[in-house]
Design a protein around this motif. Structure first.
Motif, PDB file in Angstrom:
ATOM      1  N   LEU A 248       4.695   0.033   0.167  1.00  0.00           N
ATOM      2  CA  LEU A 248       4.081   1.329   0.477  1.00  0.00           C
ATOM      3  C   LEU A 248       3.965   1.537   1.986  1.00  0.00           C
ATOM      4  CD1 LEU A 248       1.350   1.564  -2.309  1.00  0.00           C
ATOM      5  CD2 LEU A 248       3.246   3.166  -1.950  1.00  0.00           C
ATOM      6  N   ASN A 249       3.591   0.479   2.688  1.00  0.00           N
ATOM      7  CA  ASN A 249       3.440   0.615   4.145  1.00  0.00           C
ATOM      8  C   ASN A 249       4.786   0.697   4.873  1.00  0.00           C
ATOM      9  OD1 ASN A 249       3.240  -1.454   6.804  1.00  0.00           O
ATOM     10  ND2 ASN A 249       1.902   0.331   6.847  1.00  0.00           N
ATOM     11  N   GLU A 259      -3.267  -3.067   4.910  1.00  0.00           N
ATOM     12  CA  GLU A 259      -4.266  -3.517   3.950  1.00  0.00           C
ATOM     13  C   GLU A 259      -4.068  -2.815   2.596  1.00  0.00           C
ATOM     14  OE1 GLU A 259      -6.662  -5.826   4.518  1.00  0.00           O
ATOM     15  OE2 GLU A 259      -7.292  -5.618   2.429  1.00  0.00           O
ATOM     16  N   GLN A 260      -3.909  -1.494   2.637  1.00  0.00           N
ATOM     17  CA  GLN A 260      -3.708  -0.733   1.393  1.00  0.00           C
ATOM     18  C   GLN A 260      -2.404  -1.143   0.715  1.00  0.00           C
ATOM     19  OE1 GLN A 260      -4.045   2.951   3.564  1.00  0.00           O
ATOM     20  NE2 GLN A 260      -5.810   3.601   2.350  1.00  0.00           N
ATOM     21  N   SER A 261      -1.391  -1.410   1.518  1.00  0.00           N
ATOM     22  CA  SER A 261      -0.088  -1.777   0.989  1.00  0.00           C
ATOM     23  C   SER A 261      -0.121  -3.143   0.319  1.00  0.00           C
ATOM     24  CB  SER A 261       0.932  -1.768   2.126  1.00  0.00           C
ATOM     25  OG  SER A 261       2.237  -1.893   1.637  1.00  0.00           O
ATOM     26  N   ALA A 262      -1.006  -4.021   0.801  1.00  0.00           N
ATOM     27  CA  ALA A 262      -1.136  -5.348   0.187  1.00  0.00           C
ATOM     28  C   ALA A 262      -1.873  -5.243  -1.147  1.00  0.00           C
ATOM     29  CB  ALA A 262      -1.884  -6.288   1.128  1.00  0.00           C
ATOM     30  N   GLU A 263      -2.844  -4.357  -1.206  1.00  0.00           N
ATOM     31  CA  GLU A 263      -3.729  -4.254  -2.375  1.00  0.00           C
ATOM     32  C   GLU A 263      -3.143  -3.367  -3.480  1.00  0.00           C
ATOM     33  OE1 GLU A 263      -6.507  -6.194  -3.718  1.00  0.00           O
ATOM     34  OE2 GLU A 263      -6.065  -6.556  -1.610  1.00  0.00           O
ATOM     35  N   LEU A 264      -2.330  -2.380  -3.088  1.00  0.00           N
ATOM     36  CA  LEU A 264      -1.833  -1.369  -4.024  1.00  0.00           C
ATOM     37  C   LEU A 264      -0.342  -1.522  -4.275  1.00  0.00           C
ATOM     38  CD1 LEU A 264      -3.658   1.794  -2.603  1.00  0.00           C
ATOM     39  CD2 LEU A 264      -4.226   0.546  -4.691  1.00  0.00           C
ATOM     40  N   PRO A 265       0.149  -1.031  -5.423  1.00  0.00           N
ATOM     41  CA  PRO A 265      -0.642  -0.584  -6.562  1.00  0.00           C
ATOM     42  C   PRO A 265      -1.122  -1.785  -7.377  1.00  0.00           C
ATOM     43  CG  PRO A 265       1.670  -0.426  -7.095  1.00  0.00           C
ATOM     44  CD  PRO A 265       1.588  -0.935  -5.674  1.00  0.00           C
ATOM     45  N   ALA A 266      -1.923  -1.510  -8.414  1.00  0.00           N
ATOM     46  CA  ALA A 266      -2.391  -2.583  -9.281  1.00  0.00           C
ATOM     47  C   ALA A 266      -1.219  -3.186 -10.058  1.00  0.00           C
ATOM     48  CB  ALA A 266      -3.414  -2.036 -10.271  1.00  0.00           C
ATOM     49  N   GLU A 267      -1.352  -4.445 -10.417  1.00  0.00           N
ATOM     50  CA  GLU A 267      -0.457  -5.032 -11.417  1.00  0.00           C
ATOM     51  C   GLU A 267      -1.105  -4.656 -12.750  1.00  0.00           C
ATOM     52  OE1 GLU A 267       2.114  -5.751  -9.777  1.00  0.00           O
ATOM     53  OE2 GLU A 267       2.258  -7.876  -9.273  1.00  0.00           O
ATOM     54  N   TYR A 285      -0.786   3.001 -10.721  1.00  0.00           N
ATOM     55  CA  TYR A 285      -2.226   2.922 -10.957  1.00  0.00           C
ATOM     56  C   TYR A 285      -2.927   2.366  -9.727  1.00  0.00           C
ATOM     57  CZ  TYR A 285      -6.656   2.176 -13.368  1.00  0.00           C
ATOM     58  OH  TYR A 285      -7.972   2.223 -13.752  1.00  0.00           O
ATOM     59  N   ASP A 286      -3.931   3.096  -9.270  1.00  0.00           N
ATOM     60  CA  ASP A 286      -4.764   2.653  -8.156  1.00  0.00           C
ATOM     61  C   ASP A 286      -6.068   2.131  -8.752  1.00  0.00           C
ATOM     62  OD1 ASP A 286      -6.773   2.594  -6.183  1.00  0.00           O
ATOM     63  OD2 ASP A 286      -5.710   4.050  -4.950  1.00  0.00           O
ATOM     64  N   HIS A 287      -6.247   0.808  -8.714  1.00  0.00           N
ATOM     65  CA  HIS A 287      -7.421   0.199  -9.365  1.00  0.00           C
ATOM     66  C   HIS A 287      -8.696   0.439  -8.571  1.00  0.00           C
ATOM     67  CE1 HIS A 287      -5.469  -2.591  -6.679  1.00  0.00           C
ATOM     68  NE2 HIS A 287      -6.508  -3.376  -6.644  1.00  0.00           N
ATOM     69  N   LEU A 288      -8.567   0.892  -7.320  1.00  0.00           N
ATOM     70  CA  LEU A 288      -9.772   1.168  -6.547  1.00  0.00           C
ATOM     71  C   LEU A 288     -10.301   2.556  -6.904  1.00  0.00           C
ATOM     72  CD1 LEU A 288      -8.340  -0.302  -3.218  1.00  0.00           C
ATOM     73  CD2 LEU A 288      -9.757  -1.475  -4.929  1.00  0.00           C
ATOM     74  N   ASP A 301       0.219  11.539  -1.986  1.00  0.00           N
ATOM     75  CA  ASP A 301      -0.385  11.207  -0.693  1.00  0.00           C
ATOM     76  C   ASP A 301      -1.428  10.101  -0.865  1.00  0.00           C
ATOM     77  OD1 ASP A 301      -2.368  12.443  -2.089  1.00  0.00           O
ATOM     78  OD2 ASP A 301      -2.713  14.064  -0.656  1.00  0.00           O
ATOM     79  N   GLY A 302      -1.379   9.423  -1.992  1.00  0.00           N
ATOM     80  CA  GLY A 302      -2.357   8.370  -2.260  1.00  0.00           C
ATOM     81  C   GLY A 302      -3.530   8.874  -3.086  1.00  0.00           C
ATOM     82  N   LYS A 303      -3.649  10.206  -3.234  1.00  0.00           N
ATOM     83  CA  LYS A 303      -4.778  10.777  -3.993  1.00  0.00           C
ATOM     84  C   LYS A 303      -4.335  11.757  -5.076  1.00  0.00           C
ATOM     85  CE  LYS A 303      -8.231  10.389  -0.346  1.00  0.00           C
ATOM     86  NZ  LYS A 303      -7.298  10.176   0.821  1.00  0.00           N
TER      87      LYS A 303
END
Lengths: 426, 142
Positions: A248-249, A259-267, A285-288, A301-303
């Motif tokens: 993503l990044n 940071e967002q690219s490491a965390e997203l998307p969910a597995e 799926y965005d688990h946050l 756009d992430g939202k």
């Protein structure tokens, strides 16, 4: 002539003696637990035997009712891609190792008298005798052929139900269905033409030869790539854990930071129904935020949610890029009660979290009730990487899971090819 | 006299050749190359260039990195998606085209990888990148 009869008789007697000897169960010896559990850490009361070591990239595994372990190898060695581990003295350690099957691949399973194994484009099966040993290792039946293999996401995982069906994952050779794969600035194709032949789970019959796409049915779609696939006999449903999209990044630095690219998307963990659509490549799926959102390749756009509102949601979400490669629903009685019918998931370990620290490289346990997760995951087996959470340098990377006839849990590693047998000892 | 002349020119030529081979790359160029690497290459090839087993190849002393510069520049501009064997292993991911990078950026990142992760090889100049890009564009227009 006389000699011949005597000889034949001797052979017959020897064969009979051998047969009756081999039919009696393997002698029960004390398990040869490894000093350090073979390099992994386990919860209190569990210990591990190293069944075999340095086999090469050991992908999925299946254990027969007599305790033989069949390992699907990612590359053939001396022309053979299925390794059989036999433990004659019952201490858990394989003392006879043999191999057959001239194809490499990932999927392997035992069901109703057959051993099933996949290459990256075909599925074969070997008829088993009453001890669940292949009767003829030279001539398997080819039941499925011609599945797409374009290198990226080409492994074919398999799962079997009780109604004579086999489910095969056909991963998309793509990250997000861009016109030019993984290329910055290249938009997503809309609709994504790949979904006709990849990016889903296909259902075939177990008892028909040479089935191709036209003989099977696209059972579920909108799935980027699955390696962890299992039929749950208690819930009578198919389950899978997806490898979510990468980069993503890299591709959208203006929308996602490192940071967002490491965390997203969910597995995402799926309960797969006939006709399920989980949204790839349009949604992730965005688990946050706890929802499916539009992929940036499709204007996200992430939202923004838009068409993702009616895509099927995961039943559980793990943090990004852990790499779920093995899924097993535990039905044994050896482990404590809480493990019954719950899921073990082997996370191969991330690479796409870089430059942030990598994660995964462990086996987690997720409790289940009535076919749905009933609590949070906990790490069951850890330290596979040996302190080096780095895909190239990790000591081991967990991949396949299987349950033995005595309720032991087997784990395979595709970095070097170690196989563990985990037992509860209290 | 003639002899001395030949010896002299030989010495000059070897010095020039040697210095082209081993001339240490400036800190600034390495920093510029690292910046490109961290932004566009690191996720796949990892911070130390060791790659991801069976997915993304290492950039540590491979033929592609140390060898022919034209071929190396071509990999960055065109990408790479073929079943190539790299030190006895195969890699299943695809390397996307990075032709959106400028000649300077490609030259910097290649100079950086040729002199990092234990590698030691000559720098790549923007002019060399420009030439390969022009040849590729010409070939694709035909």
């Amino acid at each position: 002539m006389k000699y011949l009869i005597v000889f034949a008789l001797a052979v017959f007697i020897a064969a009979a003696a051998f047969k009756s000897a081999s039919l009696s169960p393997a002698p029960v010896a004390t398990p040869a637990f490894a000093e350090d559990n073979g390099g992994i850490t386990l919860p209190e009361g569990f210990r591990a035997v190293v069944v075999a070591d340095s086999l090469g990239a050991a992908r999925h595994i299946a254990v027969s009712k007599t305790g033989d372990v069949y390992v699907k190898m990612e590359r053939v060695r001396d022309g053979r891609g299925i390794v059989r581990l036999h433990d004659a003295n019952g201490d858990g350690v394989a003392d006879q190792i043999s191999a057959f099957g001239p194809f490499s691949g990932t999927g392997i399973a035992i069901k109703n008298g057959y051993l099933y194994a996949s290459s990256n484009s075909e599925v074969f099966r070997y008829k088993l005798n009453d001890r669940e040993e292949p009767i003829n290792t030279e001539q398997p039946e080819k039941i499925i052929t011609g599945l797409i293999d374009r290198r990226e996401h080409n492994s074919k995982s398999i799962a079997l139900d009780d109604a004579g069906n086999i489910y095969v994952n056909i991963g998309a050779p793509s990250n997000a269905c861009q016109i030019r794969n993984r290329t910055k600035g290249s938009p997503g194709q809309d609709p994504c033409p790949l979904l006709d032949s990849v990016g889903g789970i296909w259902q075939f019959r177990t008892d028909k030869l040479n089935q191709t796409y036209k003989d099977g049915e696209r059972y579920a779609t909108g799935i980027r790539n699955i390696v962890a696939l299992a039929w749950n006999n208690t819930a009578n449903d198919l389950y899978a854990v997806q490898h979510g999209r990468d980069q993503l990044n890299n591709l959208y630095p203006e929308l996602y930071n490192e940071e967002q690219s490491a965390e997203l998307p969910a597995e995402e963990m799926f309960r797969v129904k006939k006709g399920s659509d989980f949204g790839w490549p349009y949604c992730y799926y965005d688990h946050l935020q706890k929802q499916k959102v539009l992929m940036p390749e499709y204007g996200g756009d992430g939202k923004k949610v838009e068409r993702c509102a009616d895509k099927q949601k995961p039943i559980y979400a793990f943090p990004g890029h852990w790499g779920p490669n093995g899924l097993l629903f535990y039905t044994g009685t050896q482990f404590p009660e809480k493990y019954r019918n719950g899921a073990f998931i082997a996370f191969h370990g991330s690479w796409n979290r870089a430059p942030r620290p990598q994660a995964g490289y462990f086996v987690v346990f997720l409790p289940f009730k009535n076919g749905m997760p009933s609590g949070d995951y906990e790490i069951f087996a850890d330290n596979f990487a040996g302190g080096n959470l780095d895909p190239g340098k990790a000591r081991f990377r967990p991949c396949g899971l299987a349950q033995g006839p005595d309720g032991s849990l087997y784990i395979s590693d595709d970095q070097k090819g170690r196989i563990w047998k985990v037992m509860y000892t209290q | 006299m003639k002899r001395i002349h030949i010896i002299f020119s030989l010495v000059v030529i070897t010095t020039v050749l040697l210095s082209a081979q081993t001339k240490p790359v400036s800190k600034e160029r390495m920093a510029a190359g690292k910046k490109v690497y961290d932004t566009y290459c690191l996720t796949c090839h990892q911070a130390d260039g060791t790659g991801v087993p069976r997915l993304n190849p290492p950039l540590v002393k491979t033929d592609f990195v140390l060898g022919d510069k034209k071929r190396l520049i071509g990999i960055i501009l065109k990408g790479m998606d073929e079943q190539v064997e790299i030190d006895g292993n195969y890699y299943n991911n695809v390397m996307a085209s990075h032709d959106f990078l400028s000649d300077q950026e490609v030259a910097d990142v290649l100079t950086f990888i040729r002199n990092s992760f234990g590698n030691k090889a000559g720098a790549v100049s923007p002019a060399e990148v420009k030439a390969v890009r022009a040849a590729l564009n010409k070939a694709s227009k035909r």
